[in-house]
Design an enzyme around this catalytic site. Structure first.
Site, PDB file in Angstrom:
ATOM      1  CE  LYS A 215      -3.711  -2.798   1.969  1.00 42.73           C
ATOM      2  NZ  LYS A 215      -4.871  -2.925   2.872  1.00 42.73           N
TER       3      LYS A 215
ATOM      4  CG  HIS B  47      -7.069  -2.955  -2.752  1.00 39.78           C
ATOM      5  ND1 HIS B  47      -7.509  -2.385  -1.766  1.00 39.78           N
ATOM      6  CD2 HIS B  47      -6.392  -4.185  -2.214  1.00 39.78           C
ATOM      7  CE1 HIS B  47      -7.178  -2.805  -0.645  1.00 39.78           C
ATOM      8  NE2 HIS B  47      -6.589  -4.001  -0.929  1.00 39.78           N
TER       9      HIS B  47
ATOM     10  CD  GLU C 153      -6.879  -0.300   1.238  1.00 43.49           C
ATOM     11  OE1 GLU C 153      -5.863  -0.295   0.639  1.00 43.49           O
ATOM     12  OE2 GLU C 153      -6.769  -1.048   2.145  1.00 43.49           O
TER      13      GLU C 153
ATOM     14  CD  GLU D  41      -7.637  -7.948  -0.716  1.00 43.67           C
ATOM     15  OE1 GLU D  41      -6.417  -8.253   0.032  1.00 43.67           O
ATOM     16  OE2 GLU D  41      -7.661  -6.863  -0.810  1.00 43.67           O
TER      17      GLU D  41
ATOM     18  N   GLY E 126      -7.843  -4.535   7.243  1.00 44.68           N
ATOM     19  CA  GLY E 126      -7.075  -3.654   8.066  1.00 44.68           C
ATOM     20  C   GLY E 126      -7.939  -3.568   9.522  1.00 44.68           C
TER      21      GLY E 126
HETATM   22  P1  13P Z   1      -4.761  -6.255   5.579  1.00 41.54           P
HETATM   23  O1  13P Z   1      -4.125  -7.574   5.654  1.00 41.54           O
HETATM   24  O2  13P Z   1      -4.050  -5.132   6.386  1.00 41.54           O
HETATM   25  O3  13P Z   1      -6.098  -6.529   6.315  1.00 41.54           O
HETATM   26  O4  13P Z   1      -4.869  -5.859   4.183  1.00 41.54           O
HETATM   27  C1  13P Z   1      -5.479  -6.853   3.223  1.00 41.54           C
HETATM   28  C2  13P Z   1      -5.535  -6.015   1.835  1.00 41.54           C
HETATM   29  O5  13P Z   1      -6.041  -5.035   1.661  1.00 41.54           O
HETATM   30  C3  13P Z   1      -4.559  -6.857   0.909  1.00 41.54           C
HETATM   31  O6  13P Z   1      -4.593  -6.369  -0.297  1.00 41.54           O
END
Ligand code: 13P
Length: 254
Positions: A14, A98, A100, A170, A176
């Site tokens: 990230k 993703h 995000e 995911e 997170g």
């Molecule tokens: P986390 O492992 O921090 O929950 O993030 C997962 C993620 O978004 C991987 O692309």
């Protein structure tokens, strides 16, 4: 995990760190995962850090990926990064769709589809992320949501293209948050997604497709997740920022 499919464990770094940090982390990851024969390993730093990581990973089995790409080939698209650019600096993988990106940059399924096509056209392996929000899960709409995401993102691909895609489930509520999907929750969606791919591209493509789980994957939950027959690896966020915890995830079988 199914012996027919080679697992992939990928670290999504990230928007963390800087070039020196990324080079040091990559060096340590390469060192600590050097004995891993049971799975493919990849790391995905932010764009400007990619060359520093590429230099460190040269000659190592750890693959290099990016976190996004432009759907366009080339041109006046300020701030965007093309598939060819990524390929030219040593990337083999790229994360697409993703949550995000979907949330903060309002990326929709149609844009994700164009990015997948662009990645494949440049010979990159797209890691297509899908997943439901908490409200969708609570409304019983998880499977419907991920099916739509996969159907639109993979629309227009032939079997050869589809077979090069890696899927990543995911759940947004698990990213997170420290709240991992249970192995049963992950397996339900993974098995379902394999069925969706089977319906679209046939048995061979579906059986060969790697479906990763992502969302609070840690050294202490990876084993149970990997024990699920349709979980073929992990997309790791927070725990991939530390070489020790990421390598413990990669070396889950030890
Ligand atoms: P986390 O492992 O921090 O929950 O993030 C997962 C993620 O978004 C991987 O692309």
């Amino acid at each position: 995990m199914n012996p027919k499919r080679r697992p992939l464990i990928a670290g999504n770094w990230k928007m963390h760190g800087d070039a020196a940090w990324a080079a040091a982390l990559a060096r340590e990851v390469a060192h600590r995962t050097a004995r891993a024969r049971h799975c493919d390993v990849a790391v995905m730093p932010a764009f400007p850090l990619i060359p520093a990581v590429a230099r460190v990973l040269e000659g190592s089995p750890v693959a290099l990926g990016a976190q996004d790409l432009s759907p366009e080939e080339e041109g006046a698209f300020t701030g965007d990064v093309s598939a060819r650019m990524l390929q030219s600096v040593g990337c083999t993988h790229v994360v697409v769709g993703h949550s995000e990106r979907r949330e903060h940059h309002l990326e929709g399924d149609d844009l994700v589809r164009r990015k997948i096509a662009r990645a494949l056209g440049a010979g990159l392996i797209p890691i297509l992320c899908v997943g439901e929000r908490l409200a969708e899960r609570e409304a019983g709409r998880t499977l419907e949501r991920v099916e739509t995401q996969v159907r639109i993102a993979m629309q227009g691909l032939d079997e050869a293209g589809a077979s090069r895609v890696v899927l990543a489930y995911e759940p947004v509520w698990a990213i997170g948050t420290g709240r991992t999907a249970t192995p049963a929750q992950a397996e339900e969606v993974h098995e379902f997604l394999r069925g969706v791919v089977r319906g679209l591209f046939g048995y061979e493509v579906a059986e060969g497709m790697r479906i990763l789980y992502g969302g609070s994957v840690k050294p202490d939950n990876i084993r149970d997740l990997m024990a699920c027959p349709d979980v073929d690896g992990a997309l790791v966020g927070g725990a991939s920022l530390d070489a020790e915890s990421f390598s413990r995830i990669v070396n889950f079988a030890e």
